[in-house]
Design a protein around this motif. Structure first.
Motif, PDB file in Angstrom:
ATOM      1  N   HIS A 197      19.964  41.362  41.674  1.00 54.59           N
ATOM      2  CA  HIS A 197      21.060  40.551  42.220  1.00 54.59           C
ATOM      3  C   HIS A 197      22.166  40.094  41.115  1.00 54.59           C
ATOM      4  O   HIS A 197      23.291  40.469  41.457  1.00 54.59           O
ATOM      5  CB  HIS A 197      20.461  39.118  42.693  1.00 54.59           C
ATOM      6  N   ASN A 198      21.747  39.676  39.996  1.00 59.88           N
ATOM      7  CA  ASN A 198      22.785  39.583  38.968  1.00 59.88           C
ATOM      8  C   ASN A 198      23.359  40.610  38.447  1.00 59.88           C
ATOM      9  O   ASN A 198      24.664  40.631  37.969  1.00 59.88           O
ATOM     10  CB  ASN A 198      22.248  38.483  38.145  1.00 59.88           C
ATOM     11  N   ILE A 199      22.775  41.944  38.382  1.00 58.27           N
ATOM     12  CA  ILE A 199      23.431  42.867  38.126  1.00 58.27           C
ATOM     13  C   ILE A 199      24.539  43.401  39.084  1.00 58.27           C
ATOM     14  O   ILE A 199      25.570  43.794  38.564  1.00 58.27           O
ATOM     15  CB  ILE A 199      22.333  44.021  37.918  1.00 58.27           C
ATOM     16  N   VAL A 200      24.198  43.279  40.211  1.00 55.77           N
ATOM     17  CA  VAL A 200      25.087  43.724  41.268  1.00 55.77           C
ATOM     18  C   VAL A 200      26.556  42.804  41.174  1.00 55.77           C
ATOM     19  O   VAL A 200      27.393  43.204  41.223  1.00 55.77           O
ATOM     20  CB  VAL A 200      24.440  43.804  42.738  1.00 55.77           C
ATOM     21  N   ARG A 201      26.141  41.569  40.924  1.00 53.91           N
ATOM     22  CA  ARG A 201      27.230  40.479  41.093  1.00 53.91           C
ATOM     23  C   ARG A 201      28.025  40.635  39.860  1.00 53.91           C
ATOM     24  O   ARG A 201      29.234  40.746  40.023  1.00 53.91           O
ATOM     25  CB  ARG A 201      26.378  39.043  40.953  1.00 53.91           C
ATOM     26  N   ALA A 202      27.448  40.962  38.777  1.00 52.43           N
ATOM     27  CA  ALA A 202      28.293  41.413  37.377  1.00 52.43           C
ATOM     28  C   ALA A 202      29.079  42.385  37.696  1.00 52.43           C
ATOM     29  O   ALA A 202      30.266  42.738  37.405  1.00 52.43           O
ATOM     30  CB  ALA A 202      27.186  41.525  36.168  1.00 52.43           C
ATOM     31  N   ILE A 203      28.586  43.561  38.288  1.00 49.92           N
ATOM     32  CA  ILE A 203      29.383  44.765  38.411  1.00 49.92           C
ATOM     33  C   ILE A 203      30.543  44.430  39.552  1.00 49.92           C
ATOM     34  O   ILE A 203      31.519  45.021  39.471  1.00 49.92           O
ATOM     35  CB  ILE A 203      28.536  45.937  39.052  1.00 49.92           C
ATOM     36  N   LEU A 204      30.167  43.477  40.338  1.00 53.56           N
ATOM     37  CA  LEU A 204      31.396  43.317  41.254  1.00 53.56           C
ATOM     38  C   LEU A 204      32.457  42.562  40.543  1.00 53.56           C
ATOM     39  O   LEU A 204      33.660  42.610  40.795  1.00 53.56           O
ATOM     40  CB  LEU A 204      30.940  42.629  42.665  1.00 53.56           C
ATOM     41  N   ALA A 205      32.051  41.515  39.718  1.00 55.88           N
ATOM     42  CA  ALA A 205      33.088  40.923  39.023  1.00 55.88           C
ATOM     43  C   ALA A 205      33.554  41.666  38.034  1.00 55.88           C
ATOM     44  O   ALA A 205      34.980  41.558  37.775  1.00 55.88           O
ATOM     45  CB  ALA A 205      32.021  39.823  38.274  1.00 55.88           C
ATOM     46  N   ALA A 206      32.937  42.807  37.488  1.00 62.34           N
ATOM     47  CA  ALA A 206      33.717  43.571  36.407  1.00 62.34           C
ATOM     48  C   ALA A 206      34.757  44.391  37.233  1.00 62.34           C
ATOM     49  O   ALA A 206      36.028  44.985  36.616  1.00 62.34           O
ATOM     50  CB  ALA A 206      32.722  44.539  35.987  1.00 62.34           C
ATOM     51  N   SER A 207      34.628  44.663  38.620  1.00 62.04           N
ATOM     52  CA  SER A 207      35.735  45.253  39.445  1.00 62.04           C
ATOM     53  C   SER A 207      36.815  44.467  39.761  1.00 62.04           C
ATOM     54  O   SER A 207      37.752  45.003  40.389  1.00 62.04           O
ATOM     55  CB  SER A 207      35.052  45.946  40.696  1.00 62.04           C
ATOM     56  N   GLY A 208      36.798  43.251  39.522  1.00 64.82           N
ATOM     57  CA  GLY A 208      37.896  42.266  39.725  1.00 64.82           C
ATOM     58  C   GLY A 208      37.603  41.554  41.000  1.00 64.82           C
ATOM     59  O   GLY A 208      38.704  40.774  41.322  1.00 64.82           O
ATOM     60  N   GLN A 209      36.632  41.655  41.491  1.00 63.03           N
ATOM     61  CA  GLN A 209      36.384  41.087  42.905  1.00 63.03           C
ATOM     62  C   GLN A 209      35.900  39.487  42.532  1.00 63.03           C
ATOM     63  O   GLN A 209      35.122  39.437  41.535  1.00 63.03           O
ATOM     64  CB  GLN A 209      35.347  41.590  43.812  1.00 63.03           C
ATOM     65  N   ASP A 210      36.106  38.756  43.575  1.00 63.79           N
ATOM     66  CA  ASP A 210      35.854  37.166  43.546  1.00 63.79           C
ATOM     67  C   ASP A 210      34.105  37.179  43.927  1.00 63.79           C
ATOM     68  O   ASP A 210      33.870  37.651  45.195  1.00 63.79           O
ATOM     69  CB  ASP A 210      36.413  36.460  44.469  1.00 63.79           C
ATOM     70  N   VAL A 211      33.389  36.963  42.868  1.00 63.93           N
ATOM     71  CA  VAL A 211      32.135  36.656  43.378  1.00 63.93           C
ATOM     72  C   VAL A 211      31.518  35.171  43.425  1.00 63.93           C
ATOM     73  O   VAL A 211      30.368  35.062  43.344  1.00 63.93           O
ATOM     74  CB  VAL A 211      31.212  37.482  42.402  1.00 63.93           C
ATOM     75  N   SER A 212      32.514  34.239  43.525  1.00 64.14           N
ATOM     76  CA  SER A 212      32.154  33.018  43.757  1.00 64.14           C
ATOM     77  C   SER A 212      31.168  32.607  44.854  1.00 64.14           C
ATOM     78  O   SER A 212      30.531  31.444  44.861  1.00 64.14           O
ATOM     79  CB  SER A 212      33.373  31.995  43.639  1.00 64.14           C
ATOM     80  N   ALA A 213      31.395  33.391  46.113  1.00 63.54           N
ATOM     81  CA  ALA A 213      30.901  33.150  47.227  1.00 63.54           C
ATOM     82  C   ALA A 213      29.347  33.541  47.098  1.00 63.54           C
ATOM     83  O   ALA A 213      28.423  33.355  48.143  1.00 63.54           O
ATOM     84  CB  ALA A 213      31.239  33.661  48.330  1.00 63.54           C
ATOM     85  N   ILE A 214      29.081  34.471  46.207  1.00 60.91           N
ATOM     86  CA  ILE A 214      27.734  35.126  46.045  1.00 60.91           C
ATOM     87  C   ILE A 214      27.020  34.149  44.997  1.00 60.91           C
ATOM     88  O   ILE A 214      27.216  33.944  43.955  1.00 60.91           O
ATOM     89  CB  ILE A 214      27.631  36.524  45.391  1.00 60.91           C
ATOM     90  N   ALA A 215      25.845  33.604  45.674  1.00 60.94           N
ATOM     91  CA  ALA A 215      24.867  32.820  45.055  1.00 60.94           C
ATOM     92  C   ALA A 215      24.369  33.260  43.745  1.00 60.94           C
ATOM     93  O   ALA A 215      24.028  34.472  43.964  1.00 60.94           O
ATOM     94  CB  ALA A 215      23.833  32.112  45.761  1.00 60.94           C
ATOM     95  N   ALA A 216      24.465  32.700  42.638  1.00 62.34           N
ATOM     96  CA  ALA A 216      23.423  33.145  41.470  1.00 62.34           C
ATOM     97  C   ALA A 216      22.158  33.031  41.634  1.00 62.34           C
ATOM     98  O   ALA A 216      21.665  32.029  42.426  1.00 62.34           O
ATOM     99  CB  ALA A 216      23.817  32.433  40.407  1.00 62.34           C
ATOM    100  N   GLU A 217      21.338  33.908  41.290  1.00 63.67           N
ATOM    101  CA  GLU A 217      19.963  33.826  41.246  1.00 63.67           C
ATOM    102  C   GLU A 217      19.156  33.770  39.656  1.00 63.67           C
ATOM    103  O   GLU A 217      19.636  34.269  39.020  1.00 63.67           O
ATOM    104  CB  GLU A 217      19.338  34.904  41.970  1.00 63.67           C
TER     105      GLU A 217
END
Length: 160
Positions: A140-160
């Motif tokens: 989950h957090n790996i995917v979140r990190a990659i989306l963030a690295a792409s410049g996308q807003d990940v604030s709506a994705i809950a951290a696990e």
């Protein structure tokens, strides 16, 4: 046999046996131990490097096959002064690693994905990472990190 290749922009020359894997040459021949070997069967993805810009699992590629090629490893991702690149920083910021064993391969795979698809969806990231195994994070957090690295807003994705 003698091989010549550019590794992280540096010209390298080495003598290898025909059976030497690229991962072995990088780790043992050049001392670049950031490329991890977890399975030796192309299953885990910890050994992913880029050869002429293409992500490959270096545990199933012979070093001789890389003769004349440009190889990028995890050691070449950060800036010369040690500053992390956007993907590495996102992994740190979004807790995309735990034990760290899979991290080099994950970062290298993420770099290849973002080169091909600069703004992937969560589903596309998960599909692209199918060749990389992690036993600690749950992805989950790996995917979140990659989306963030792409410049996308990940604030709506809950951290696990």
């Amino acid at each position: 046999m003698r091989i010549e290749l550019a590794v992280n922009g540096i010209e390298c020359v080495g003598d290898v046996e025909g059976r030497t894997l690229l991962s072995g040459f990088l780790r043992d021949g050049l001392g670049l131990t950031g490329t991890h070997v977890g399975c030796d069967t192309s299953q885990c993805g910890a050994c992913v490097v880029h050869v002429d810009g293409v992500a490959v699992k270096s545990c199933t590629m012979f070093a001789l096959e890389a003769d004349g090629c440009s190889v990028e490893t995890i050691e070449g991702q950060a800036a010369a002064d040690g500053t992390l690149n956007a993907i590495q920083q996102a992994f740190q910021d979004h807790h995309g690693l735990q034990c760290g064993f899979c991290t080099p391969g994950m970062v290298m795979s993420a770099a290849a994905l973002l080169k091909e698809n600069p703004e992937p969806t969560e589903a596309e990231v998960r599909a692209y990472l199918e060749g990389n195994l992690c036993r600690c994070t749950g992805y989950h957090n790996i995917v979140r990190a990659i989306l963030a690295a792409s410049g996308q807003d990940v604030s709506a994705i809950a951290a696990e």
